[in-house]
Design a protein around this motif. Structure first.
Motif, short mmCIF file in Angstrom:
data_model
loop_
_atom_site.label_atom_id
_atom_site.label_comp_id
_atom_site.label_asym_id
_atom_site.label_seq_id
_atom_site.Cartn_x
_atom_site.Cartn_y
_atom_site.Cartn_z
N LEU A 51 0.83 -1.20 0.00
CA LEU A 51 0.00 0.00 0.00
C LEU A 51 0.87 1.26 0.00
CD1 LEU A 51 -2.79 -0.98 2.56
CD2 LEU A 51 -3.11 -0.53 0.13
N SER A 52 1.96 1.24 0.78
CA SER A 52 2.87 2.40 0.82
C SER A 52 3.52 2.62 -0.55
CB SER A 52 3.94 2.19 1.89
OG SER A 52 3.35 1.97 3.15
N PHE A 55 0.96 3.99 -2.97
CA PHE A 55 0.63 5.39 -2.70
C PHE A 55 1.72 6.32 -3.22
CE2 PHE A 55 0.35 9.22 -0.16
CZ PHE A 55 -1.01 9.47 -0.14
N ASN A 58 1.85 6.30 -7.06
CA ASN A 58 0.65 6.90 -7.65
C ASN A 58 0.80 8.40 -7.87
OD1 ASN A 58 -2.19 6.75 -8.49
ND2 ASN A 58 -2.60 7.90 -6.62
N ARG A 62 -0.05 9.54 -11.57
CA ARG A 62 -1.23 10.35 -11.84
C ARG A 62 -0.90 11.48 -12.80
NH1 ARG A 62 -3.20 11.08 -6.54
NH2 ARG A 62 -1.70 12.78 -6.34
N ALA A 190 1.24 -3.88 -4.87
CA ALA A 190 1.17 -2.47 -5.28
C ALA A 190 0.81 -2.36 -6.76
CB ALA A 190 2.50 -1.78 -5.01
N LYS A 197 -6.93 0.77 -9.35
CA LYS A 197 -7.18 1.68 -8.23
C LYS A 197 -8.62 2.19 -8.17
CE LYS A 197 -4.97 5.58 -10.64
NZ LYS A 197 -3.92 6.60 -10.53
N THR A 201 -10.96 1.63 -4.94
CA THR A 201 -11.63 2.76 -4.30
C THR A 201 -13.13 2.55 -4.22
OG1 THR A 201 -9.93 4.27 -5.16
CG2 THR A 201 -11.98 5.26 -4.40
N SER A 224 -10.90 10.59 4.23
CA SER A 224 -9.98 9.78 3.43
C SER A 224 -9.46 10.56 2.22
CB SER A 224 -10.69 8.50 2.95
OG SER A 224 -11.13 7.73 4.04
N ASN A 228 -5.57 11.58 1.52
CA ASN A 228 -4.93 11.26 0.25
C ASN A 228 -4.28 12.49 -0.37
OD1 ASN A 228 -4.27 9.76 -2.15
ND2 ASN A 228 -6.05 10.70 -3.12
N SER A 232 -0.17 13.16 -0.56
CA SER A 232 0.37 13.32 -1.92
C SER A 232 1.14 14.63 -2.03
CB SER A 232 -0.77 13.29 -2.95
OG SER A 232 -1.42 12.05 -2.95
#
Length: 381
Positions: A51-52, A55, A58, A62, A190, A197, A201, A224, A228, A232
């Motif tokens: 998950l780390s 994140f 991402n 993105r 990951a 994703k 979500t 949440s 996020n 980020s």
């Protein structure tokens, strides 16, 4: 009506009794409970790591995905952006290692060559101090030191130390193998999260709305989303700040012709990922490296480091990281100090964005309460 009240009272009494029994059992079996949760964390650690990783990756993914909007096929765009993100991250890592490793080898070789001369210089300095201050020599002579006992103590220490080193080596090797295994599992996890994703979500939101009242579910989703965005922005700002600080040191060290400019600058960039205090670790190592080569330059390096650190701590960090999170510079410092003293390096890394989230939530709560009480703004300005 009275029967309903009696039933409610009975339920409350039963709940209190059961709760007291469970609490008493938990107090008497803390080691068992700790071991149980430790096993859960151990099993879940690869997925937490995944998950780390997801994140962090991402954040650039993105941005890349937005640049590829011309690719109409959503699955193809996601695959291309994911591959580009991995390639970019690996390329940066390989380039840094390609530049850094030869410099490290050269630095180590230089230290090996110059360390005996440095030791001789320190010994000569000690002899000069001893001759200029004869009271020290007299004081040392007056001490009744049992050298046989000291030698035996040192031998026992080295013998026990060798055993400890061997055990530590075995433990380190097993930890490395376990870390590699966890990383591989986490990396695969990951990749799945990043490729799916939106589905992850959507499924998470379904669980929240299925098991919580609608208002609470809305609040959970809102918080949440805030977490996020905040984390980020923190990752982006922290990486930007680390690069700026590393470039500052590289330029200034080259201008004033300090040795090991590249190695120290890269080291400072990496340790600067730890908010505010991280660069001091690299500063200490850099001071030692330069001290072996040129003690006078080491003193000037400390001066330069303190000046640049003041610029970074008072100007760059609060503006680049603090402002991107909407967190005042004072609270950035408080967050780092509290997080570091509580959870060490990990606490330093997560305390700033976490404090930013709490700051935003508290600010919203305070504004709402002031509006409900119809407090005039002039009274608090």
């Amino acid at each position: 009506m009275s029967e309903i009240l009696e039933k409610n009272n009975i339920k409350k009494i039963v709940t209190l009794v059961v709760g007291a029994i469970l609490f008493n059992w938990a107090l008497q079996n803390m080691s068992t409970i700790g071991g149980f949760f430790g096993n859960i964390v151990s099993v879940a650690s690869p997925f937490i790591l995944g998950l780390s990783i997801a994140f962090i990756l991402n954040v650039p993914m993105r941005v890349i995905e937005k640049k590829l909007l011309k690719i109409k096929n959503t699955k193809l765009r996601r695959l291309v952006s994911l591959l580009m993100t991995i390639i970019i991250v690996l390329s940066v890592f390989i380039i840094v290692m390609f530049i850094l490793i030869p410099e490290l080898v050269k630095t180590i070789q230089t230290l090996i060559d110059r360390l005996p001369g440095f030791v001789n210089s320190v010994t000569t300095l000690g002899e000069q101090i001893s001759s200029s201050l004869p009271n020290i020599g007299t004081w040392l002579s007056s001490l009744n030191l049992n050298w046989d006992s000291i030698g035996k103590t040192v031998f026992d220490f080295l013998k026990n130390g060798a055993t400890s080193i061997l055990n530590s080596t075995v433990n380190i090797a097993s930890s490395i193998l376990g870390g590699i295994y966890n990383f591989l599992i986490g990396f695969v996890f990951a990749m799945y999260i990043l490729s799916q994703k939106e589905n992850v979500t959507r499924q998470s939101k379904k669980l929240v709305y299925a098991y919580l009242p609608e208002k609470r579910a809305d609040r959970v989703v809102s918080i949440s989303s805030l977490v996020n965005k905040t984390f980020s922005k923190f990752i982006t700002g922290q990486c930007t700040e680390a690069i700026i600080l590393g470039l500052m040191f590289f330029v200034v060290m080259n201008i004033f012709r300090f040795p090991y400019a590249l190695v120290i600058s890269v080291l400072i960039s990496f340790t600067a990922l730890i908010p505010i205090f991280g660069a001091f670790i690299a500063g200490f190592i850099g001071t030692f490296l330069i001290l072996v080569t040129n003690p006078i330059q080491a003193v000037w390096f400390i001066v330069m480091f303190l000046v640049l650190q003041q610029i970074e701590g008072n100007v760059i960090y609060p503006r680049v990281v603090g402002n991107s999170l909407g967190l005042p510079g004072l609270w950035v410092l408080v967050a780092v100090l509290v997080g570091g003293s509580t959870f060490g390096v990990t606490g330093m890394l997560i305390s700033v964005p976490l404090c930013s989230v709490l700051y935003v939530l508290l600010r919203e709560s305070v504004s709402k309460r002031l509006d409900e009480k119809h407090v005039i703004k002039e009274k608090i300005l």
